[in-house]
Design a protein around this motif. Structure first.
Motif, PDB file in Angstrom:
ATOM      1  N   HIS A 137     -27.864 -53.154-112.541  1.00 41.83           N
ATOM      2  CA  HIS A 137     -27.764 -52.592-113.883  1.00 41.83           C
ATOM      3  C   HIS A 137     -27.042 -53.577-114.795  1.00 41.83           C
ATOM      4  N   SER A 171     -25.782 -52.805-122.556  1.00 44.21           N
ATOM      5  CA  SER A 171     -26.846 -52.915-123.557  1.00 44.21           C
ATOM      6  C   SER A 171     -26.718 -54.150-124.436  1.00 44.21           C
ATOM      7  N   SER A 175     -30.718 -59.187-124.988  1.00 43.21           N
ATOM      8  CA  SER A 175     -32.091 -58.682-125.122  1.00 43.21           C
ATOM      9  C   SER A 175     -32.495 -57.913-123.864  1.00 43.21           C
ATOM     10  N   ASP A 176     -33.492 -57.076-124.026  1.00 45.88           N
ATOM     11  CA  ASP A 176     -33.991 -56.299-122.888  1.00 45.88           C
ATOM     12  C   ASP A 176     -34.484 -57.223-121.774  1.00 45.88           C
ATOM     13  N   GLN A 177     -35.214 -58.260-122.153  1.00 38.40           N
ATOM     14  CA  GLN A 177     -35.746 -59.194-121.151  1.00 38.40           C
ATOM     15  C   GLN A 177     -34.619 -59.885-120.392  1.00 38.40           C
ATOM     16  N   ASN A 192     -31.584 -58.764-119.896  1.00 37.37           N
ATOM     17  CA  ASN A 192     -30.925 -57.786-119.043  1.00 37.37           C
ATOM     18  C   ASN A 192     -31.744 -57.425-117.812  1.00 37.37           C
ATOM     19  N   ILE A 193     -33.053 -57.396-117.938  1.00 39.33           N
ATOM     20  CA  ILE A 193     -33.908 -57.135-116.772  1.00 39.33           C
ATOM     21  C   ILE A 193     -33.739 -58.251-115.749  1.00 39.33           C
ATOM     22  N   TYR A 195     -32.791 -52.621-113.114  1.00 36.73           N
ATOM     23  CA  TYR A 195     -33.078 -51.647-114.164  1.00 36.73           C
ATOM     24  C   TYR A 195     -32.653 -52.116-115.544  1.00 36.73           C
ATOM     25  N   GLY A 196     -31.909 -53.202-115.621  1.00 34.32           N
ATOM     26  CA  GLY A 196     -31.439 -53.669-116.927  1.00 34.32           C
ATOM     27  C   GLY A 196     -30.595 -52.607-117.593  1.00 34.32           C
ATOM     28  N   GLU A 197     -30.869 -52.368-118.868  1.00 33.18           N
ATOM     29  CA  GLU A 197     -30.113 -51.366-119.616  1.00 33.18           C
ATOM     30  C   GLU A 197     -30.840 -50.031-119.681  1.00 33.18           C
ATOM     31  N   ARG A 198     -31.980 -49.917-119.006  1.00 30.70           N
ATOM     32  CA  ARG A 198     -32.811 -48.712-119.085  1.00 30.70           C
ATOM     33  C   ARG A 198     -32.231 -47.508-118.347  1.00 30.70           C
TER      34      ARG A 198
END
Length: 65
Positions: free
Chosen positions: A8, A11, A14-16, A18-19, A49-52
């Protein structure tokens, strides 16, 4: 039994990013368990899961709390 190792991030970023970061974190734990723990490879899976899927709030704490 199969064990999923989850990575994990917060936030920030970027999403990418963090993934990728969360996948790398989970994979490093998996690699360690395979090397040091003697656990069979087919019993472990890692996923980032990154920030999801936050496990805690990303809101800043107020001073004194």
């Amino acid at each position: 039994m199969r064990i999923e190792i989850r990575g994990h991030t917060d936030s920030k970023g970027s999403d990418q990013y963090n993934i990728v970061l969360s996948r790398n974190r989970a994979k490093s734990v998996l690699d360690y368990l395979l090397k040091q723990g003697g656990i069979e490879k087919d019993r472990l899976i890692s996923f980032g899961y990154g920030e999801r899927m936050p496990i805690a709030s990303n809101r800043p704490m107020k001073a004194g709390k």
